[in-house]
Design an enzyme around this catalytic site. Sequence first.
Site, mmCIF file in Angstrom:
data_model
loop_
_atom_site.group_PDB
_atom_site.id
_atom_site.type_symbol
_atom_site.label_atom_id
_atom_site.label_comp_id
_atom_site.label_asym_id
_atom_site.label_seq_id
_atom_site.Cartn_x
_atom_site.Cartn_y
_atom_site.Cartn_z
ATOM 1 N N ARG A 94 0.828 -1.206 0.000
ATOM 2 C CA ARG A 94 0.000 0.000 0.000
ATOM 3 C C ARG A 94 0.861 1.254 0.000
ATOM 4 N NH1 ARG A 94 0.227 3.995 2.748
ATOM 5 N NH2 ARG A 94 0.135 2.869 4.715
ATOM 6 N N THR A 136 11.088 14.683 3.721
ATOM 7 C CA THR A 136 11.659 14.486 5.052
ATOM 8 C C THR A 136 13.179 14.519 5.025
ATOM 9 O OG1 THR A 136 9.768 13.139 5.708
ATOM 10 C CG2 THR A 136 11.772 12.890 7.006
ATOM 11 N N ILE A 167 12.853 7.697 2.549
ATOM 12 C CA ILE A 167 12.107 7.924 1.315
ATOM 13 C C ILE A 167 11.662 6.589 0.730
ATOM 14 C CG2 ILE A 167 12.139 9.014 -0.943
ATOM 15 C CD1 ILE A 167 12.503 10.921 1.506
ATOM 16 N N GLU A 367 4.209 10.403 7.720
ATOM 17 C CA GLU A 367 3.193 11.363 7.262
ATOM 18 C C GLU A 367 2.370 11.921 8.425
ATOM 19 O OE1 GLU A 367 1.265 10.513 3.586
ATOM 20 O OE2 GLU A 367 2.770 9.026 3.050
ATOM 21 N N GLY A 368 3.089 12.272 9.473
ATOM 22 C CA GLY A 368 2.477 12.838 10.664
ATOM 23 C C GLY A 368 2.375 11.811 11.766
#
Length: 387
Positions: A94, A136, A167, A367-368
């Site tokens: 995913r 990032t 990454i 992503e947070g």
Amino acid sequence: MALHPYDLYDVRSLLTDEERAVQDAVARFTDERVLPIIGDCFDQARFPHDLVPEMAGLGLLGATLPEAYGCAGLNSVSYGLICQELERGDSGLRSFASVQSSLCMYPIFAYGSEDQRRRWLPDMAKGEVIGCFGLTEAHGGSDPANMKTHAKRDGDDWVLNGSKMWITNGNLAHVAIVWAQTEDGIQGFLVEKDFAGFTAQEIKHKMSLRASVTSALYFDGVRVPEANRLPNVKGLKGPLGCLTQARYGITWGPIGAAIACLDEALNYSKERILFERPVAATQSAQIKMADWARRITTAQLLSLQLGRLKDAGNMQPTQVSLAKWNNCRMAIDIAREARDLLGGAGITTEHSPIRHALNLESVITYEGTETVHQLVVGRELTGINAF
């Protein structure tokens, strides 16, 4: 009528025929092509690259982008269901689709020129070009405005220096969407893999997302043509807009991981006999699994409503933060508890809960982080920024 054990509120009945067809197609792909191999891929720290053309053939890459660019033109709920079914297989698969679709193809579509869209998107939809997203940095984490990577204009080119960390797809990528400081604010650049001075180094020794490629990117005087700059956005709103797209899909993905864990624990508990009865006949096991079903149902309804808001053009970033926070926490807790219910068998990758639990350590962070999303919701409630 008996309720479906993984859909106690019949959320599926709220889907359109097209949305159900998308879910069914990706579910078959996951059952037939992903589940038979993904445990070995995780053990071997190997991304199943041979599945990419099949994913592309199903229209899973850039699924919500227009058909004019070779994409499927699906709605946001369909994309969410794609994420859910892929992550039922593995978070790494995913993650690949999420990065390709939401973090690479989306910014080219939303912020790029028409020439850039025509050049990149059709081949990315076919899986022939793979992208990665460079935001990032090693020292930055949750503070992307603190980036050190910078680009300076030099004639018709930009000269890029700096590095990026953690990454996804880095060593697979033919093109990197790289965000850098410039004299005119943060801007995005399409950095092609053969540009001189650009290198990717795969990160080894991971205990999470082992069936995924994670890399560090390095830029040493990389010359990037002006034609490779994303012309239609400046500032942090560019990368943050991409992250909102990706986080939306992430709210759906962990539901799939949680369903996989419930499915395995339910089947195992019926087969495992202890003290002359199946584990499933004990109150403690039933209470655990009932609680998992409650949490999965809550997450399903959160993400479905979020998808409807997104398709109506009314989705707000705070709503995405609430769903990512809730659904990632839901899934990682269920994975850990399912591992426990399986006893000693739960520590091997012959069973999925330990693999999902390890993967979700990354999903709840990237992503947070959970804390960041809690603070986003807190800021919405109080009107005070506590970052």
